[in-house]
Design an enzyme around this catalytic site. Structure first.
Site, short mmCIF file in Angstrom:
data_model
loop_
_atom_site.label_atom_id
_atom_site.label_comp_id
_atom_site.label_asym_id
_atom_site.label_seq_id
_atom_site.Cartn_x
_atom_site.Cartn_y
_atom_site.Cartn_z
N ASP A 63 0.88 -1.18 0.00
CA ASP A 63 0.00 0.00 0.00
C ASP A 63 0.91 1.22 0.00
O ASP A 63 1.66 1.44 0.97
CB ASP A 63 -0.89 -0.03 1.25
N ASN A 90 2.90 3.14 -10.53
CA ASN A 90 1.67 3.23 -11.32
C ASN A 90 0.43 3.55 -10.47
O ASN A 90 -0.53 4.15 -10.97
CB ASN A 90 1.46 1.90 -12.05
N TYR A 168 -6.12 16.25 -8.64
CA TYR A 168 -5.47 15.25 -9.49
C TYR A 168 -4.44 15.92 -10.39
O TYR A 168 -3.28 15.47 -10.48
CB TYR A 168 -6.51 14.53 -10.33
N LYS A 172 -0.20 15.40 -10.36
CA LYS A 172 0.63 14.90 -11.46
C LYS A 172 1.68 15.95 -11.88
O LYS A 172 2.79 15.58 -12.27
CB LYS A 172 -0.26 14.49 -12.64
N THR A 203 -10.41 2.61 -18.23
CA THR A 203 -10.22 1.86 -16.97
C THR A 203 -11.30 2.30 -15.98
O THR A 203 -12.09 3.21 -16.28
CB THR A 203 -8.84 2.17 -16.35
P1 NAP Z 1 -7.47 2.30 -11.95
O1 NAP Z 1 -8.05 1.37 -12.94
O2 NAP Z 1 -8.37 3.10 -11.06
O3 NAP Z 1 -6.40 1.48 -11.06
C1 NAP Z 1 -5.71 2.12 -10.05
C2 NAP Z 1 -4.83 1.12 -9.35
O4 NAP Z 1 -4.13 1.82 -8.30
C3 NAP Z 1 -5.63 0.00 -8.68
O5 NAP Z 1 -4.91 -1.21 -8.82
C4 NAP Z 1 -5.65 0.44 -7.22
O6 NAP Z 1 -5.74 -0.62 -6.30
C5 NAP Z 1 -4.28 1.08 -7.11
N1 NAP Z 1 -4.14 1.87 -5.91
C6 NAP Z 1 -4.87 2.94 -5.51
N2 NAP Z 1 -4.44 3.37 -4.32
C7 NAP Z 1 -3.41 2.56 -3.95
C8 NAP Z 1 -2.58 2.48 -2.82
N3 NAP Z 1 -2.70 3.31 -1.78
N4 NAP Z 1 -1.61 1.53 -2.79
C9 NAP Z 1 -1.46 0.67 -3.81
N5 NAP Z 1 -2.26 0.66 -4.90
C10 NAP Z 1 -3.22 1.60 -4.96
O7 NAP Z 1 -6.55 3.38 -12.66
P2 NAP Z 1 -5.73 3.35 -14.05
O8 NAP Z 1 -6.52 4.09 -15.05
O9 NAP Z 1 -5.26 1.98 -14.35
O10 NAP Z 1 -4.50 4.30 -13.64
C11 NAP Z 1 -3.18 3.83 -13.45
C12 NAP Z 1 -2.26 5.04 -13.44
O11 NAP Z 1 -2.35 5.71 -14.70
C13 NAP Z 1 -2.64 6.09 -12.39
O12 NAP Z 1 -1.46 6.65 -11.83
C14 NAP Z 1 -3.37 7.15 -13.18
O13 NAP Z 1 -3.31 8.43 -12.58
C15 NAP Z 1 -2.61 7.09 -14.50
N6 NAP Z 1 -3.34 7.62 -15.66
C16 NAP Z 1 -4.47 7.01 -16.10
C17 NAP Z 1 -5.12 7.52 -17.23
C18 NAP Z 1 -6.35 6.89 -17.80
O14 NAP Z 1 -6.87 7.41 -18.81
N7 NAP Z 1 -6.86 5.79 -17.23
C19 NAP Z 1 -4.61 8.66 -17.87
C20 NAP Z 1 -3.45 9.25 -17.39
C21 NAP Z 1 -2.82 8.72 -16.29
P3 NAP Z 1 -7.15 -1.16 -5.72
O15 NAP Z 1 -7.62 -2.19 -6.70
O16 NAP Z 1 -6.76 -1.76 -4.38
O17 NAP Z 1 -8.06 0.01 -5.59
#
Ligand code: NAP
Length: 245
Positions: A63, A90, A168, A172, A203
């Protein structure tokens, strides 16, 4: 690749979304990849699914907002592997209330967001730097966002101009600043640190909206992690293309 040459990677927040897919793609490249998640059971289950596909994946509880959990994870990686070649920060959250003005977002939202998206990255990186220092050429990849770009947020012609989710976005921007500061410290060492934007990916974070499938959303992290040769340090890119800070 023999055991001695096998690379070891760790991806935080890998129970779902871009992180889970990043683990899959790294493991498909023959990298032994630690699938890190904050929930024991979901982390073990996600890792088991990839192991069942024959991939070299291991579960790791981590975590990023819990110092004891980070320390235990670093001890565990030291015990299992004695080094780390790739750290992909990530894990991330987006908690701003859509529709609220920037000035109306709750301070608790800011704190919660920064705890994960910035302080979690700094703390995790600090804990794993000694193990990264034991790898021949370690890579740190910080998963940022185009929404952290101050230049694009200030440009009325930019596609993100109206997307003001301040906690957010600022988390970043701060992650990018951390990347530049750490890259300066690490210059001249075999460790590099770079920020990537995965794209607008379908996602849970986007409630299933987005332009890219997760398979493409993981590519920026994977490419940056596996980049050999003259490697960037302190950059901010999407699929190898530079983004404005
Ligand atoms: P997501 O589907 O919401 O997944 C987020 C992941 O982070 C989940 O596995 C979650 O775990 C984990 N997490 C949250 N808090 C945590 C903690 N305290 N310790 C460990 N793990 C934790 O998000 P995603 O879209 O895959 O995003 C992944 C990364 O890409 C993020 O940094 C996000 O800001 C970045 N990003 C995403 C997008 C997009 O379009 N999706 C665009 C730009 C950047 P749980 O399952 O336990 O909740």
């Amino acid at each position: 690749m023999n055991q001695a040459q096998e690379k070891i990677a760790l991806v935080t927040g890998a129970t779902r979304g871009i992180g889970l897919e990043t683990v899959r793609q790294l493991a498909q490249e023959g990298v032994r990849t630690l699938l890190a998640g904050r929930d024991d059971e979901r982390t073990a289950k996600a890792a088991q699914e990839l192991q069942d596909e024959g991939l070299p994946v291991e579960a790791l509880t981590l975590d990023v907002t819990d110092g004891a959990s980070i320390a235990a994870a670093a001890d565990e990686v030291a015990r299992r592997h004695g080094r780390l070649d790739i750290l992909i920060n990530n894990a991330g959250i987006a908690r701003d209330e859509i529709g609220k003005k920037p000035s109306e977002q709750l301070l608790d939202t800011w704190r919660e967001t920064f705890d994960t998206n910035l302080f979690g990255v700094v703390a995790t990186t600090q804990a794993f730097l000694p193990l990264l220092g034991k790898a021949p050429a370690a890579r740190i990849v910080n998963v940022s966002s185009i929404l952290g770009s101050l230049a694009l947020h200030s440009d009325p012609a930019s596609p993100i101009y109206d997307f003001k989710i301040p906690a957010y976005n600022a988390s970043k921007s701060a992650l990018n600043a951390w990347t530049v500061n750490l890259a300066h410290e690490l210059r001249g060492t075999p460790i590099t640190v770079n920020a990537v934007h995965p794209g607008y990916v379908r996602t849970d974070m986007n409630k299933g909206e987005g332009e890219l499938e997760v398979a493409d959303g993981a590519r920026s992290s994977v490419q940056m992690a596996l980049h050999d040769g003259d490697h960037a340090n302190g950059s901010f890119t999407h699929l190898g293309e530079a983004l404005p800070w």
